[in-house]
Design a protein around this motif. Structure first.
Motif, mmCIF file in Angstrom:
data_model
loop_
_atom_site.group_PDB
_atom_site.id
_atom_site.type_symbol
_atom_site.label_atom_id
_atom_site.label_comp_id
_atom_site.label_asym_id
_atom_site.label_seq_id
_atom_site.Cartn_x
_atom_site.Cartn_y
_atom_site.Cartn_z
ATOM 1 N N ALA A 10 0.830 -1.204 0.000
ATOM 2 C CA ALA A 10 0.000 0.000 0.000
ATOM 3 C C ALA A 10 0.866 1.256 0.000
ATOM 4 N N ALA A 11 1.977 1.211 0.727
ATOM 5 C CA ALA A 11 2.886 2.366 0.764
ATOM 6 C C ALA A 11 3.535 2.586 -0.596
ATOM 7 N N ASP A 12 3.873 1.493 -1.279
ATOM 8 C CA ASP A 12 4.458 1.604 -2.618
ATOM 9 C C ASP A 12 3.480 2.271 -3.578
ATOM 10 N N ILE A 13 2.222 1.856 -3.522
ATOM 11 C CA ILE A 13 1.205 2.423 -4.405
ATOM 12 C C ILE A 13 1.057 3.916 -4.152
ATOM 13 N N ALA A 14 1.045 4.290 -2.894
ATOM 14 C CA ALA A 14 0.890 5.703 -2.547
ATOM 15 C C ALA A 14 2.072 6.540 -3.019
ATOM 16 N N SER A 15 3.250 5.917 -3.102
ATOM 17 C CA SER A 15 4.462 6.671 -3.458
ATOM 18 C C SER A 15 4.692 6.769 -4.962
ATOM 19 N N TRP A 18 1.795 9.618 -9.265
ATOM 20 C CA TRP A 18 0.455 9.810 -9.825
ATOM 21 C C TRP A 18 0.239 11.222 -10.358
ATOM 22 N N ASP A 19 0.993 12.173 -9.845
ATOM 23 C CA ASP A 19 0.755 13.581 -10.210
ATOM 24 C C ASP A 19 1.304 13.942 -11.587
ATOM 25 N N ARG A 45 -5.144 4.973 -9.572
ATOM 26 C CA ARG A 45 -4.848 4.238 -8.339
ATOM 27 C C ARG A 45 -5.872 3.123 -8.098
ATOM 28 N N GLN A 46 -7.139 3.408 -8.354
ATOM 29 C CA GLN A 46 -8.176 2.403 -8.136
ATOM 30 C C GLN A 46 -7.992 1.204 -9.069
ATOM 31 N N GLU A 49 -5.130 -0.892 -7.699
ATOM 32 C CA GLU A 49 -5.555 -1.624 -6.498
ATOM 33 C C GLU A 49 -6.481 -2.785 -6.862
ATOM 34 N N SER A 89 9.157 5.521 -10.971
ATOM 35 C CA SER A 89 7.835 5.301 -10.371
ATOM 36 C C SER A 89 6.699 5.964 -11.140
#
Length: 210
Positions: A10-15, A18-19, A45-46, A49, A89
């Motif tokens: 989950a931390a990897d996905i958040a990092s 995306w911007d 992101r969805q 996931e 990333s």
């Protein structure tokens, strides 16, 4: 630095970056066995996931502004093997097992009408041998050879190995290629009979190389 071969947390996905593209990342899908590039899509992101949760590749459709699972109508899904971010990333490499053609035009890849080439064809050959093993076609040489069992297949591997060795000292390059092809085919049949594949052989070679 994070090991890009590890599973995404989950931390990897958040990092992930995306911007950079308004919440989207390009995702290249590669056949996990042959290495052939199958398609390119985009994930928010969805979608990522959902892909990780269901183990089926799911994209974000920019035209429909919604998620879509590859193969949800055709049945030609992409079963996830791994998801790897690139060094910045901001892009993803998804290795997957395709269930049928990936392209809506009916081809294996959206980038080519041909199947895998180069050493990637060895994995395709293994798939063909596996299909012959379960196809029940008595006219198939592969099916008959598998039905005769490992001892007979091993005999053929030995014969082809000798023929290749003789070709190496008595025939030209083309002759050697012919005999090497015969050997590799029969070796692939033996691998199917004994329950292992080219990926496991490659992993052992990599292990020894390291």
């Amino acid at each position: 630095m994070r090991d890009r071969n590890a599973a995404l947390t989950a931390a990897d996905i958040a990092s992930l970056a995306w911007d950079k593209m308004d919440g989207l990342l390009p995702a290249v899908v590669q056949d996990s066995a042959t290495g052939q590039v199958l398609m390119l899509g985009y994930m928010n992101r969805q979608a990522l996931e959902t892909t990780l949760r269901d183990n089926l590749v799911t994209f974000f459709s920019r035209s429909r502004n919604s998620l879509w699972q590859k193969g949800e109508t055709s049945g030609n899904c992409l079963a996830v093997v791994s998801v790897l971010p690139d060094c910045d990333s901001d892009a993803l490499l998804i290795k997957a097992e395709p269930a049928g053609p990936t392209c809506h035009l009916g081809t294996r890849s959206c980038f080519s009408e041909e199947g895998p080439t180069g050493v990637g064809f060895l994995a395709e050959l293994a798939r063909v041998v596996r299909d012959r093993a379960s196809g029940g076609d008595e006219s198939s040489y592969t099916a008959r050879l598998l039905a005769e069992g490992p001892a007979r297949i091993a005999q053929k591997v030995g014969e082809e190995g000798v023929e290749l060795a003789l070709a190496a000292v008595s025939r030209d390059k083309d002759g050697c290629i012919d005999e090497a092809s015969d050997l590799i085919y029969h070796l692939t049949v033996l691998m199917e009979a004994r329950g292992f594949g080219w990926d496991e052989v490659a992993a052992r070679l990599i292990e020894r190389h390291r």
